[in-house]
Design a protein around this motif. Structure first.
Motif, PDB file in Angstrom:
ATOM      1  N   GLY A  21       3.093 -15.890  24.232  1.00 21.38           N
ATOM      2  CA  GLY A  21       3.654 -14.995  23.220  1.00 21.38           C
ATOM      3  C   GLY A  21       4.968 -14.365  23.630  1.00 21.38           C
ATOM      4  N   PRO A  24       8.323 -16.496  22.042  1.00 21.01           N
ATOM      5  CA  PRO A  24       8.632 -16.222  20.633  1.00 21.01           C
ATOM      6  C   PRO A  24       9.032 -14.783  20.393  1.00 21.01           C
ATOM      7  CG  PRO A  24       6.622 -17.454  20.793  1.00 21.01           C
ATOM      8  CD  PRO A  24       7.016 -17.114  22.184  1.00 21.01           C
ATOM      9  N   GLU A  28      12.393 -14.326  18.590  1.00 18.20           N
ATOM     10  CA  GLU A  28      12.407 -13.775  17.233  1.00 18.20           C
ATOM     11  C   GLU A  28      13.180 -12.471  17.191  1.00 18.20           C
ATOM     12  OE1 GLU A  28       8.677 -13.530  15.260  1.00 18.20           O
ATOM     13  OE2 GLU A  28       8.148 -15.551  15.879  1.00 18.20           O
ATOM     14  N   CYS A  57      12.259 -17.939  12.204  1.00 18.50           N
ATOM     15  CA  CYS A  57      11.252 -17.226  12.986  1.00 18.50           C
ATOM     16  C   CYS A  57       9.938 -17.985  12.989  1.00 18.50           C
ATOM     17  CB  CYS A  57      11.022 -15.838  12.400  1.00 18.50           C
ATOM     18  SG  CYS A  57      12.279 -14.657  12.844  1.00 18.50           S
ATOM     19  N   GLU A  61       8.121 -19.339  16.200  1.00 14.79           N
ATOM     20  CA  GLU A  61       6.793 -18.819  16.496  1.00 14.79           C
ATOM     21  C   GLU A  61       5.808 -19.921  16.883  1.00 14.79           C
ATOM     22  OE1 GLU A  61       4.726 -15.110  14.207  1.00 14.79           O
ATOM     23  OE2 GLU A  61       4.884 -17.015  13.183  1.00 14.79           O
ATOM     24  N   GLY A  64       4.298 -19.867  20.304  1.00  6.93           N
ATOM     25  CA  GLY A  64       3.373 -18.754  20.468  1.00  6.93           C
ATOM     26  C   GLY A  64       2.051 -19.024  19.800  1.00  6.93           C
TER      27      GLY A  64
ATOM     28  N   ARG B 166       0.251 -23.161  12.616  1.00  5.94           N
ATOM     29  CA  ARG B 166       0.871 -21.849  12.418  1.00  5.94           C
ATOM     30  C   ARG B 166       0.106 -21.047  11.361  1.00  5.94           C
ATOM     31  NH1 ARG B 166       5.573 -23.450  10.817  1.00  5.94           N
ATOM     32  NH2 ARG B 166       6.254 -23.637  12.971  1.00  5.94           N
ATOM     33  N   ASN B 170      -2.307 -17.801  12.382  1.00  6.85           N
ATOM     34  CA  ASN B 170      -2.046 -16.442  11.924  1.00  6.85           C
ATOM     35  C   ASN B 170      -3.257 -15.854  11.229  1.00  6.85           C
ATOM     36  OD1 ASN B 170       0.780 -15.168  12.124  1.00  6.85           O
ATOM     37  ND2 ASN B 170       1.158 -17.340  11.936  1.00  6.85           N
TER      38      ASN B 170
END
Lengths: 84, 239, 172
Positions: A21, A24, A28, A57, A61, A64, B166, B170
């Motif tokens: 993490g 990113p 970002e 972004c 990401e 991550g 992704r 999330n």
């Protein structure tokens, strides 16, 4: 005993995977900062800039998210326990 | 007393028919579909040309917004993709928002997001073939040099995988974190000697606003935007 | 106890079913939302375009009418100016005529008056001559008494008076 070792190693691995993490986060933050600069310079372009920034972004990401998925996998759907 | 351990699982198997397991995700997707179709039928019912009512304004706003979005990011000749983008966007956002009703979010199942990513993957390949022809499409993998062919194939395959992971990541992390917080608050309540899990009343709703509303909306938007960007660049506007 | 899938697993049945559901939803949205609304928007656009072209046409007609009226108005102005000019000219002519008439009459009157005056003068002169000649005669009669022939003397005195009257006292 073997199971305990595997579980411990999985937990450590999950923690390590979450380190992903960092990248990113930095990336970002940099992208959003640049987008803010761009909007500050040309406020009329804020729509396209925001959209491009969000997509960028999202791509940044990815790594991550990979780390997160691996961490979740190791914690909640551990593939190694079945191999014992 | 409260829960003894956190147990995060995937969707449950709702029922089995002829040995085929029907997952909770499919049932939820039927609910979401019924919801969306009901909404659009309600919105587009009794439309009038000269005197649009409130619901018609909403329907027109949805259509014009997506048409404009698709036109802006994919070009005029890809305007036919607008209904599909609307479909995925609405499916995804309603699939995430049903967690507000206490159901498991549809998009928290990797299979759902992966199936949409598969559609995107097929769309990209079809658009490339349409743009370059079959030979040009195959030749496109060997550029800029032949040595990079495996890498090109991997990056092509990585697109849908990363998109689906992704979206799934999330939403699923939202589920996991909400469950963990819920567990922690339940434990806290029982630790101070309450039979009733007092702390779980209001606190998780803050998380729910972030994970369900914000993340759900953002991920749906990003998924659609990425699809449009990939497909649009595979089949660009002619100059 | 319900059976659960693993947290991260690939299940082909779910994938296929979600694909089918997405496709059905796509058809529904394409037909019911986009089909209907796009048709409506196109119809409205056509309506608006029609209304605008009609409005433009009406505007053109109005402009044409306006220019017609303007030309008519300017014609009328010209005409009225012409009429006024003619009237002025006529009036001028008439007044000139009147003035000439008046002048002629006046000169006529003056010449008449002059003639009258002349006449009166003649009359007065002749009567004066008579009187003077009579007086002169009487004076001469008295002075010379019968010596002189009345007729010869009368001629002489008349001649004298004629000359004197014309030349000297009448001129004063």
């Amino acid at each position: 005993m073997e199971k305990a070792i595997v579980l411990a190693a999985s937990a450590i691995g999950a923690g390590l995977a979450a380190i992903a993490g960092i990248g990113p986060g930095i990336g970002e933050g940099y992208a959003v900062g640049k987008a803010c600069e761009a909007i500050g310079r040309q406020p009329e372009c804020s729509g396209p800039v925001t959209r491009t920034m969000l997509v960028g972004c999202a791509i940044a990401e990815s790594t991550g998210i990979y780390g997160l998925v691996i961490a979740l996998l190791l914690m909640f759907a551990n593939p190694f326990i079945g191999k014992l | 007393m409260g829960l003894k351990e956190v147990n995060v699982t995937g969707p449950k198997v709702s029922f089995e028919i002829f040995g085929l397991k029907i997952s909770e995700t499919v049932i939820l997707s039927w609910i979401v579909m019924a919801l969306i179709i009901g909404i659009i039928l309600f919105l587009t019912h009794n439309m009038s040309k000269t005197n649009p009512g409130k619901k018609q304004v909403v329907a027109e706003w949805i259509v014009t917004t997506f048409n404009k979005l698709v036109k802006d990011s994919m070009g005029e000749r890809n305007i036919g993709y607008a209904p599909y983008m609307t479909t995925v966007f609405m499916f995804s956002i309603f699939g995430s928002l049903i967690s507000l009703l206490g159901l498991r979010p549809l998009t928290g199942d990797f299979n759902a997001t992966f199936s949409w990513a598969l559609i995107t993957f097929v769309m990209i390949q079809v658009a490339k073939i349409k743009n370059d022809g079959v030979l040009g499409y195959l030749k496109g993998f060997t550029e800029p040099i032949k040595l990079l062919t495996p890498l090109n194939i991997i990056s092509e395959v990585a697109k849908p995988v990363s998109m689906s992971f992704r979206h799934f990541g999330n939403i699923a992390s939202g589920i996991v974190i909400t469950q963990l917080v819920y567990f922690a608050l339940t434990s806290l309540s029982s630790a101070i000697g309450l039979d009733f899990p007092l702390f779980t009343i209001a606190i998780p709703s803050v998380l729910s606003i972030y994970f369900d509303l914000f993340c759900g909306f953002m991920q749906a938007f990003i998924f659609v935007m990425l699809t449009m960007a990939y497909v649009g660049s595979a089949y660009p506007e002619e100059n | 106890m319900p059976e659960f899938y693993s947290f991260l697993s690939i299940d082909y049945g779910t994938i296929v079913l979600v694909l089918i559901n997405t496709f059905i939803l796509f058809l529904a949205i394409k037909h019911f939302l986009f089909g209907r609304v796009n048709k409506m928007l196109e119809e409205r656009q056509a309506d608006v375009t029609g209304t605008y072209s009609e409005a433009n046409k009406t505007m053109e007609q109005a402009k044409e009418l306006e220019s017609n009226y303007n030309s008519l108005l300017s014609n009328a102005k010209d005409e009225s100016a012409e009429i006024v000019k003619n009237a002025t000219k006529k009036a001028q002519l008439r007044s000139d005529e009147i003035i000439t008439d008046a002048k002629a009459e006046a000169s006529n009157l003056i010449s008449n008056a002059n003639a009258d005056i002349e006449h009166e003068k003649q009359k007065a002169m002749s009567s004066m001559k008579d009187e003077i000649s009579g007086i002169a005669m009487m004076m001469a009669e008295k002075i010379i008494q019968k010596e002189i022939n009345e007729k010869d003397h009368e001629a002489l005195i008349n001649d004298f008076i004629e000359n004197v009257g014309d030349d000297v006292w009448q001129q004063k």
